[in-house]
Scaffold this motif. Structure first.
Motif, PDB file in Angstrom:
ATOM      1  N   ASP A 260      12.297   2.717   2.003  1.00 46.10           N
ATOM      2  CA  ASP A 260      12.496   4.042   2.605  1.00 46.10           C
ATOM      3  C   ASP A 260      13.628   4.788   1.907  1.00 46.10           C
ATOM      4  N   GLU A 261      14.719   4.071   1.653  1.00 39.92           N
ATOM      5  CA  GLU A 261      15.840   4.685   0.939  1.00 39.92           C
ATOM      6  C   GLU A 261      15.445   5.069  -0.486  1.00 39.92           C
ATOM      7  N   MET A 262      14.654   4.212  -1.131  1.00 42.21           N
ATOM      8  CA  MET A 262      14.177   4.525  -2.473  1.00 42.21           C
ATOM      9  C   MET A 262      13.316   5.787  -2.474  1.00 42.21           C
ATOM     10  N   GLN A 263      12.460   5.909  -1.437  1.00 43.05           N
ATOM     11  CA  GLN A 263      11.612   7.097  -1.344  1.00 43.05           C
ATOM     12  C   GLN A 263      12.458   8.358  -1.203  1.00 43.05           C
ATOM     13  N   GLU A 264      13.490   8.270  -0.357  1.00 44.53           N
ATOM     14  CA  GLU A 264      14.366   9.432  -0.186  1.00 44.53           C
ATOM     15  C   GLU A 264      15.085   9.773  -1.490  1.00 44.53           C
TER      16      GLU A 264
ATOM     17  N   VAL B 225       3.849   6.939   5.572  1.00 50.23           N
ATOM     18  CA  VAL B 225       4.303   6.288   6.804  1.00 50.23           C
ATOM     19  C   VAL B 225       4.608   4.833   6.488  1.00 50.23           C
ATOM     20  N   LEU B 226       5.830   4.440   6.733  1.00 48.43           N
ATOM     21  CA  LEU B 226       6.244   3.064   6.468  1.00 48.43           C
ATOM     22  C   LEU B 226       5.871   2.168   7.640  1.00 48.43           C
ATOM     23  N   PRO B 227       5.595   0.870   7.377  1.00 49.57           N
ATOM     24  CA  PRO B 227       5.279  -0.045   8.480  1.00 49.57           C
ATOM     25  C   PRO B 227       6.470  -0.255   9.412  1.00 49.57           C
ATOM     26  N   ASP B 228       6.164  -0.804  10.588  1.00 49.49           N
ATOM     27  CA  ASP B 228       7.243  -1.128  11.526  1.00 49.49           C
ATOM     28  C   ASP B 228       8.217  -2.103  10.886  1.00 49.49           C
ATOM     29  N   ARG B 229       9.488  -1.971  11.229  1.00 48.41           N
ATOM     30  CA  ARG B 229      10.528  -2.776  10.592  1.00 48.41           C
ATOM     31  C   ARG B 229      10.960  -3.913  11.506  1.00 48.41           C
ATOM     32  N   PRO B 230      10.531  -5.141  11.204  1.00 50.66           N
ATOM     33  CA  PRO B 230      11.044  -6.279  11.994  1.00 50.66           C
ATOM     34  C   PRO B 230      12.513  -6.506  11.707  1.00 50.66           C
ATOM     35  N   ASN B 231      13.154  -7.207  12.612  1.00 48.32           N
ATOM     36  CA  ASN B 231      14.593  -7.464  12.479  1.00 48.32           C
ATOM     37  C   ASN B 231      14.833  -8.701  11.607  1.00 48.32           C
ATOM     38  N   ASP B 232      14.438  -8.578  10.328  1.00 51.24           N
ATOM     39  CA  ASP B 232      14.641  -9.685   9.394  1.00 51.24           C
ATOM     40  C   ASP B 232      14.704  -9.113   7.978  1.00 51.24           C
TER      41      ASP B 232
ATOM     42  N   ALA C  12       0.829  -1.209   0.000  1.00 54.73           N
ATOM     43  CA  ALA C  12       0.000   0.000   0.000  1.00 54.73           C
ATOM     44  C   ALA C  12       0.863   1.259   0.000  1.00 54.73           C
ATOM     45  N   VAL C  13       1.978   1.206   0.764  1.00 49.32           N
ATOM     46  CA  VAL C  13       2.890   2.356   0.790  1.00 49.32           C
ATOM     47  C   VAL C  13       3.524   2.565  -0.577  1.00 49.32           C
ATOM     48  N   ALA C  14       3.939   1.467  -1.224  1.00 45.66           N
ATOM     49  CA  ALA C  14       4.550   1.583  -2.550  1.00 45.66           C
ATOM     50  C   ALA C  14       3.577   2.189  -3.549  1.00 45.66           C
ATOM     51  N   LYS C  15       2.285   1.824  -3.431  1.00 45.60           N
ATOM     52  CA  LYS C  15       1.285   2.412  -4.321  1.00 45.60           C
ATOM     53  C   LYS C  15       1.152   3.915  -4.064  1.00 45.60           C
ATOM     54  N   GLN C  16       1.204   4.303  -2.788  1.00 50.69           N
ATOM     55  CA  GLN C  16       1.135   5.733  -2.472  1.00 50.69           C
ATOM     56  C   GLN C  16       2.331   6.480  -3.050  1.00 50.69           C
TER      57      GLN C  16
ATOM     58  N   LEU D 213      13.799  -4.965   3.560  1.00 53.53           N
ATOM     59  CA  LEU D 213      13.028  -4.520   2.392  1.00 53.53           C
ATOM     60  C   LEU D 213      12.362  -3.180   2.661  1.00 53.53           C
ATOM     61  N   ILE D 214      11.807  -3.026   3.870  1.00 56.59           N
ATOM     62  CA  ILE D 214      11.175  -1.744   4.223  1.00 56.59           C
ATOM     63  C   ILE D 214      12.217  -0.630   4.235  1.00 56.59           C
ATOM     64  N   SER D 215      13.410  -0.930   4.752  1.00 58.68           N
ATOM     65  CA  SER D 215      14.486   0.063   4.747  1.00 58.68           C
ATOM     66  C   SER D 215      14.877   0.436   3.318  1.00 58.68           C
TER      67      SER D 215
END
Length: 422
Positions: free
Chosen positions: A199-203, A182-189, A169-173, A194-196
């Motif tokens: 986030d870097e791609m968005q920046e 707002v990115l989802p919480d980032r699990p330690n895996d 959903a975030v990628a679609k936005q 992928l979420i990080s």
């Protein structure tokens, strides 16, 4: 249920189902085999009891089922006593054997005592109701285990897949052009990684948009300024307000601004073709030291005019590259050093077997800017160019597969370098 969840459940449950079926079948086989061995042992004991009863001339216990064959006459014993029966199926049996009677599978055991053949018979364990409870218990345990595994897999799958669905959903936005997402919480895996990465791609997208706007504004300014000068001086010429003695200066100014426009357009077209892969490299064996010497000699007067010492140290180096494109990179490095170096200082070019460097004594490039100065329309501090030179150089060097960058120079400023593969 999402497609990813269905795939996850299938990936978890399918192996469990296969393993359960195989385990159930193997367990049933082993149980039945063990039960058969026990059943044959029981039949052997019953045959011995019948044999002892016949030897001692005493009655056979009624609970023992069997047959006695003497001189071709077969009698059934047990239950209602002895009864003569016609069972040719009992002939030619082995000591331990299996027969089918009215669709029932029976185990038999035979011993011979003189002319008497004793045959004991029992229902096979697999068809025995005694084992039905065992099979039902195994089946129920397997079913309960499968349901628990499916429930646990569903719960765990939701925990694993929810961040991915949220990330979709975030990628679609982001694709729709929204910036503050707002990115989802980032699990330690790996999902957190992928979420990080998103986030870097968005920046980077935001930075690219800023650079694009800066490029459009800069290119517009760089086009408008010489055009305005050309228009004003041309209008003045047409109005006849320029004295005759100033005509050479005005015409020189128009030519200079026209050349500037031509250079800007040329650099923009070159960048566009390189970025689009429409300018293939014409690679040949190039005597690189000779190319460096000739380029330095051609620019020597430009540096001397501004009070700069342009020195060069080379070794014989031969590389397979596009001569014209690589010369463009070298000229860009030299002209950047020309702008950055203070009057009276040295600009040094050095070529060894695995590296080409251009050093200056200017203010250098700060660590934080050393990656971004290669981006489109990013100018160095104090630069007078269009911000396309290093972007074009990056594309040329990338297409050659060369390593390049900028570091601190021994002269106190910046050192632009290109490393060659051995």
């Amino acid at each position: 249920m999402s497609k990813l969840m269905r795939k996850f459940l299938l990936a978890v449950i399918a192996p469990l189902l296969i393993m359960g079926v195989l385990s159930f079948g193997l367990t049933a086989f082993l149980v039945n085999r063990f039960a058969e061995d026990e059943r044959y042992s029981q039949l052997a004991r019953e045959a011995n009891i019948i044999e002892e009863a016949l030897t001692e001339n005493r009655p056979v216990p009624r609970e023992i089922q069997g047959f006695i064959t003497t001189n071709g006459v077969t009698e059934r014993i047990g239950g209602r006593g002895r009864q003569v029966v016609d069972l040719p199926i009992l002939e030619d049996l082995q000591q331990e054997d299996v027969i089918e009677v009215q669709g029932n599978r029976l185990l038999t055991y035979q011993v011979t005592n003189g002319e008497t053949v004793i045959t004991t018979i029992r229902e096979a364990p697999l068809a025995s109701s005694a084992l039905d409870g065992v099979y039902v218990a195994i089946g129920i345990a397997f079913l309960v285990t499968l349901l628990l595994a499916a429930g646990l897999a569903y719960y765990m799958g939701r925990q694993f897949i929810r961040p991915i669905i949220d990330l979709r959903a975030v990628a679609k936005q982001i694709g729709d052009g929204q910036k503050d997402v707002v990115l989802p919480d980032r699990p330690n895996d790996e999902v957190g990684e992928l979420i990080s990465a998103v986030d870097e791609m968005q920046e980077q997208l935001v930075q690219k948009e800023v650079l694009q706007k800066s490029f459009i504004a800069g290119i517009t300014h760089d086009l408008r300024t010489p055009l305005a000068i050309i228009r004003n001086e041309t209008e003045a010429l047409a109005a006849g307000v320029i004295p005759v003695e100033e005509l050479p200066e005005v015409t020189d100014s128009i030519i200079e601004e026209t050349d500037r426009l031509g250079l800007l357009i040329d650099e923009t077209l070159v960048y566009s073709k390189l970025a689009g892969g429409m300018m293939p490299l014409d690679r040949t064996e190039v005597q690189l030291d000779r190319l460096v010497q000739e380029t330095v000699e051609r620019l020597q007067s430009t540096f001397q005019k501004d009070g700069l010492r342009l020195t060069v140290v080379t070794e014989p180096v031969q590389r397979f590259l596009d001569r014209r494109m690589f010369e463009r990179v070298l000229v860009n490095f030299l002209m950047n050093a020309h702008v950055a170096a203070p009057s009276g200082s040295e600009v040094r070019v050095r070529l060894v077997s695995n590296e080409l460097t251009v050093d200056d004594a200017g203010s250098g490039v700060v660590e934080a800017d050393r990656a971004t100065i290669w981006d489109l329309y990013v100018k160095q501090a104090g630069g007078s160019g269009h911000g396309l030179g290093l972007a074009i150089s990056r594309l040329i060097l990338d297409s050659h597969g060369l390593t390049y960058g900028v570091r601190d120079s021994e002269l106190g400023g910046a050192c632009f370098y290109v490393r060659f593969k051995e």
